[in-house]
Design an enzyme around this catalytic site. Structure first.
Site, PDB file in Angstrom:
ATOM      1  N   ASP A  56       0.714  -1.183  -0.289  1.00 53.33           N
ATOM      2  CA  ASP A  56      -0.140  -0.208  -0.587  1.00 53.33           C
ATOM      3  C   ASP A  56       0.621   0.989   0.273  1.00 53.33           C
ATOM      4  O   ASP A  56       1.755   1.154   0.902  1.00 53.33           O
ATOM      5  CB  ASP A  56      -0.840  -0.081   1.339  1.00 53.33           C
ATOM      6  CG  ASP A  56      -1.715  -1.071   1.070  1.00 53.33           C
ATOM      7  OD1 ASP A  56      -2.250  -1.078   0.589  1.00 53.33           O
ATOM      8  OD2 ASP A  56      -1.750  -1.784   2.649  1.00 53.33           O
ATOM      9  N   ASP A  81      -1.012  -5.095   5.766  1.00 53.49           N
ATOM     10  CA  ASP A  81      -1.300  -5.821   6.476  1.00 53.49           C
ATOM     11  C   ASP A  81      -1.298  -7.623   5.853  1.00 53.49           C
ATOM     12  O   ASP A  81      -1.448  -7.970   5.405  1.00 53.49           O
ATOM     13  CB  ASP A  81      -2.833  -4.964   6.588  1.00 53.49           C
ATOM     14  CG  ASP A  81      -2.767  -4.174   7.260  1.00 53.49           C
ATOM     15  OD1 ASP A  81      -2.092  -3.433   7.965  1.00 53.49           O
ATOM     16  OD2 ASP A  81      -3.893  -3.281   6.158  1.00 53.49           O
ATOM     17  N   ASP A 129      -0.836  -9.620   1.470  1.00 54.21           N
ATOM     18  CA  ASP A 129      -1.985  -8.600   1.925  1.00 54.21           C
ATOM     19  C   ASP A 129      -3.459  -8.708   2.009  1.00 54.21           C
ATOM     20  O   ASP A 129      -3.607  -7.892   1.268  1.00 54.21           O
ATOM     21  CB  ASP A 129      -0.926  -6.991   0.834  1.00 54.21           C
ATOM     22  CG  ASP A 129      -1.022  -5.684   1.876  1.00 54.21           C
ATOM     23  OD1 ASP A 129      -1.603  -5.556   2.762  1.00 54.21           O
ATOM     24  OD2 ASP A 129      -2.188  -5.436   0.948  1.00 54.21           O
ATOM     25  N   ASP A 178      -6.878  -6.703   1.932  1.00 53.32           N
ATOM     26  CA  ASP A 178      -7.854  -5.272   1.959  1.00 53.32           C
ATOM     27  C   ASP A 178      -9.418  -5.476   2.575  1.00 53.32           C
ATOM     28  O   ASP A 178      -9.556  -6.981   2.179  1.00 53.32           O
ATOM     29  CB  ASP A 178      -7.262  -5.619   0.585  1.00 53.32           C
ATOM     30  CG  ASP A 178      -6.111  -5.127  -0.393  1.00 53.32           C
ATOM     31  OD1 ASP A 178      -5.278  -4.051   0.879  1.00 53.32           O
ATOM     32  OD2 ASP A 178      -5.436  -5.516  -0.515  1.00 53.32           O
ATOM     33  N   SER A 214      -6.460 -34.762 -36.796  1.00 49.72           N
ATOM     34  CA  SER A 214      -7.066 -34.188 -37.698  1.00 49.72           C
ATOM     35  C   SER A 214      -7.740 -34.826 -38.869  1.00 49.72           C
ATOM     36  O   SER A 214      -8.141 -36.260 -38.437  1.00 49.72           O
ATOM     37  CB  SER A 214      -6.405 -32.978 -38.218  1.00 49.72           C
ATOM     38  OG  SER A 214      -7.265 -31.757 -38.922  1.00 49.72           O
ATOM     39  N   ASP A 267      -6.517 -29.963 -31.015  1.00 47.46           N
ATOM     40  CA  ASP A 267      -5.310 -30.781 -32.344  1.00 47.46           C
ATOM     41  C   ASP A 267      -4.042 -30.534 -31.930  1.00 47.46           C
ATOM     42  O   ASP A 267      -3.388 -28.975 -31.580  1.00 47.46           O
ATOM     43  CB  ASP A 267      -6.418 -30.156 -33.413  1.00 47.46           C
ATOM     44  CG  ASP A 267      -5.503 -30.194 -35.139  1.00 47.46           C
ATOM     45  OD1 ASP A 267      -4.502 -30.893 -35.146  1.00 47.46           O
ATOM     46  OD2 ASP A 267      -6.072 -30.712 -35.757  1.00 47.46           O
TER      47      ASP A 267
END
Length: 802
Positions: free
Chosen positions: A23, A29, A79, A81, A351, A635
């Site tokens: 921050d 924190d 941290d 928030d 394919s 594929d």
């Protein structure tokens, strides 16, 4: 099957020093999460220390671990928030196997030496009490003991309205079961319901009772809160006994824990092992006898070939939509005219080639029968109008088929719709053919064995960063890298820790065609690679960072151990750019039959794993495929347009590769890319090097034989070119003036009628392409015979030397 004791891992998160700011106005924190998926389903976490550069936690966590599996502990620093999601600052990955047993070690992980940022953690590994654990392993994947929990709800009285009772076991195969308590006193779905879970992951049952309104109590002038059921530790319950969990007036809940399901390999529904399955080995014995007789006649040998003298020949093809579908028939007809089809052991495709192969293998004796009718049918399908592809009736059919597939338990995607479109393009009406039915064509060794190829990918990764080869045969579907295989009848069904949990009907062939040729799985990075052949620019700006860590004390790292490293996620903008670059319109999704397996502690030393290890996540076992609910199959051409890798499995011992290229654009680029890949993987294969001048004037066939390299197959390479065919209608037979137009086949210009996105050919163009590809085979029979002679001589010499 072996028993191994478990250990107790103690982790103490002590402190962090000089933590970076997350921050602008305050310190972080901070809290730390611990994730060890091999031992626990839960992510554990410390408390949050607010506004601190040097947070101290001193919190201790315990795990019961199995030392035979790769226990990679992830310590993530966040941290916290209050408004936005918590910020992940970095993650430290630590291989627990590096901790000496019975020795307390305090580690300092220095994530930023310049800033002296340092996470201090204490580890202790010691013997755990309790019985040893039985595990099964192939040296890469580990199957651990699985228990089952049977939950039964009995409703004794009616409810006024329907209410749900929800049970969940985190980390189990099923996750959550919900029961409806109806007004008719009938519980749905019918009981009992079963959870499958790993015994040593400390599983916990959470029960969520039907919601009810708080009741007002006049005597206390308060409301009574609804009753809650505390979490139930399943390992604490007695085995085989019904235990009451909830007993109410209107309903009750009982559970019963059953003992472990893993006792021997035969009990598993997934075959763990890199050797060929018994059915394929039996096929090879029968096929060798037929190949020996065919080679004697073709090569005009005056002696009978012994078993050890019979070379294994594999025909390898590339993809290319209708072009490869058409060209396959011409190549097969050319080989048949030379009596070489009986000399071949394997045919692999992807394919559009897979469309032709599956059509051929509907006939149990196709190599013994004239291919005229099959080519005539293919011509009919390739030249018919595709306008009816999206008529009202056809769309109604698509919707009905997709709804049925969803009801069967499959996760339907746009690729399934694409498979139904392919069904329309290649068939008259519905095609009920299934892969397992092709075993009939192999019963007596009468045909080569077909192998179909795809790759497993991962969200937010390009195919250069993450790809895993998956092969499909009439006998098995499996991963080359992990040595795990299942029967094709079970592909798409739900598995957990090697056990078949929920059987789904086998997919029809059209859905597999959609998977093997999923052109709608393209992403921007694939297009970028077609132009630049490098992702370095995007790596620099969009990839997460993996940084090797400085440790104190330094713990020596053995070859099978993973060095400690720090993972730092890319920024928000970089992640968005990466998501755009790697996003695919649609990916074919099937239930992951590797789900629940864990990696062996020594998996990085396993030779077979090393042979196919080619992803950026191979050193991140917690992010590999066994943790996914679904496979993401695309594929194989989105990595390299080749179907060769399964033929290069050591156990198949292929001596000669006849490689037919059906690619658009450069005919040599896919082979050159494949050669580079094989070299990186340590797979013996001829080094194909052509000058730029040679590439401009490609010949019809090339012969490569590096006999001095042990285990290296002889390579016969057929690029798709029109060289002498324009002047000759057959080998040695020149065209007359009125036949010259038949030799005018444009397979290389940008205006070619055979571009990959062309779904419909004219009858003339179809015939020209079939005739060209057949001619190129016939005109170069001397090189094929040369390769077969050389392979026989090499086999005989190797036998005498041994």
């Amino acid at each position: 099957m072996t028993t191994f004791p478990c250990s107790l891992l103690t982790v103490r998160i002590i402190r962090m020093r000089n933590l970076r700011r997350a921050d602008a106005l305050s310190q972080s924190d901070c809290y730390v999460t611990l994730w060890l998926p091999t031992a626990s389903c839960e992510k554990l976490r410390t408390k949050t220390v607010n506004n601190s550069k040097n947070p101290v936690w001193n919190e201790t966590f315990y795990y019961r671990i199995q030392p035979e599996v790769k226990n990679l502990l992830e310590l993530s620093v966040y941290d916290e928030d209050t408004v936005s999601p918590d910020d992940l600052l970095f993650t430290i990955r630590f291989d627990v196997a590096r901790v000496p047993v019975d020795e307390r070690v305090v580690m300092h992980f220095k994530s930023d030496p310049k800033a002296q940022e340092d996470l201090e953690v204490e580890f202790l590994v010691e013997s755990a009490s309790g019985p040893p654990e039985t595990i099964l392993t192939n040296g890469v994947l580990v199957c651990r003991e699985v228990c089952t929990l049977e939950a039964e709800v009995n409703q004794t009285k009616r409810h006024k309205s329907k209410k749900d009772l929800s049970l969940s076991v985190k980390g189990s195969c099923e996750g959550t079961h919900s029961f409806k308590l109806g007004s008719d006193a009938i519980v749905t779905p019918p009981c009992p319901s079963t959870f499958h879970y790993v015994k040593y992951k400390e599983p916990i049952l959470d029960v969520s009772l039907p919601k009810s309104k708080p009741r007002y109590k006049p005597c206390t002038c308060s409301y009574s809160t609804p009753k809650e059921v505390p979490p139930v530790v399943l390992n604490s319950l007695p085995k085989g006994e019904k235990v009451p969990i909830v007993e109410e007036k209107k309903y009750n809940l009982h559970v019963k824990v059953n003992d472990c399901q893993c006792s021997c390999p035969e009990d598993l529904d997934v075959r763990l092992g890199y050797e060929l399955c018994p059915q394929e080995q039996e096929f090879l014995c029968k096929r060798k006898r037929r190949v020996a007789q065919a080679l004697k006649q073709v090569l005009q040998l005056d002696y009978d070939l012994q078993e050890h003298e019979v070379p294994v020949v594999a025909v390898i093809t590339t993809g290319g939509g209708t072009r490869s579908y058409t060209t396959t028939y011409g190549c097969m007809r050319g080989l048949q005219h030379l009596n070489l089809l009986d000399c071949i052991t394997y045919i692999s495709g992807l394919s559009g080639t897979s469309w032709a192969m599956s059509h051929l293998y509907r006939d149990a004796n196709w190599t013994q029968n004239d291919l005229y009718e099959k080519i005539h049918e293919a011509k009919k399908q390739a030249t018919k109008s595709k306008k009816d592809m999206f008529t009202k009736d056809r769309i109604k059919y698509y919707q009905q088929q997709l709804n049925q597939r969803k009801q069967e338990g499959y996760k339907t995607t746009f690729i399934d719709l694409w498979g139904l479109v392919i069904e329309y393009m290649c068939n008259d009406g519905k095609n009920n053919h299934k892969l397992s039915e092709q075993r009939e064509a192999l019963m007596y060794g009468q045909n080569p064995m077909p192998i179909y190829v795809t790759i497993n990918i991962k969200d937010k990764y390009s195919t250069h960063d993450f790809k895993e080869w998956v092969e499909f045969t009439p006998y098995e579907v499996g991963f080359l890298k992990y040595g795990a295989f299942i029967q094709p009848e079970d592909f798409g069904s739900e598995f957990f820790m090697g056990h078949l949990i929920k059987k789904l009907p086998e997919s029809r062939m059209c859905y597999l065609h959609g998977t093997w040729s999923s052109i709608f799985s393209v992403n921007l990075l694939y297009i970028w690679n077609r132009v630049s052949s490098s992702e370095e620019f995007w790596h620099r700006w969009t990839h997460d960072k993996l940084i090797d860590l400085d440790e104190d004390p330094y713990l020596p790292t053995k070859p099978y151990e993973i060095r400690s490293h720090m993972y730092v996620p890319a920024g928000e903008l970089a992640q968005k750019i990466r998501a755009v670059l790697t996003d695919r319109f649609s990916v074919s999704q099937y239930h992951n039959f590797l789900k629940g397996f864990q990696l062996h502690n020594y998996y990085l030393e396993n030779e077979c794993f090393q042979r196919w290890k080619a992803t950026t996540l191979d050193y991140c076992p917690n992010q590999l495929t066994e943790h996914e609910d679904y496979l993401g199959l695309v594929d194989a051409g989105f990595f390299i347009n080749t179907s060769c890798p399964p033929a290069l499995r050591k156990q198949r011992k292929v001596d000669v590769v006849v490689h037919f290229s059906y690619s658009a654009g450069s005919q040599t680029l896919p082979l050159e890319q494949a050669c580079t890949y094989y070299k990186q993987q340590g797979i013996p294969f001829p080094n194909v090097v052509l000058t730029e001048e040679e590439k401009k004037h490609l010949k019809e066939c090339y012969y490569f034989n590096e006999s001095e390299t042990p285990g290296c197959p002889i390579l016969i390479f057929f690029p798709l070119v029109n060289d002498t065919f324009r002047y000759y209608r057959a080998p040695g037979v020149k065209r007359s003036s009125n036949e010259m137009d038949a030799g005018n086949v444009d397979v290389s210009s940008c205006n070619s009628p055979y571009n990959t996105f062309s779904l419909t050919y004219s009858e003339d163009n179809f015939d020209k392409l079939v005739n060209l590809s057949e001619y190129n085979v016939l005109n170069n029979q001397h090189l094929i015979f040369r390769a077969l002679h050389a392979a026989v001589e090499r086999k005989r010499q190797q036998h005498y030397e041994n």
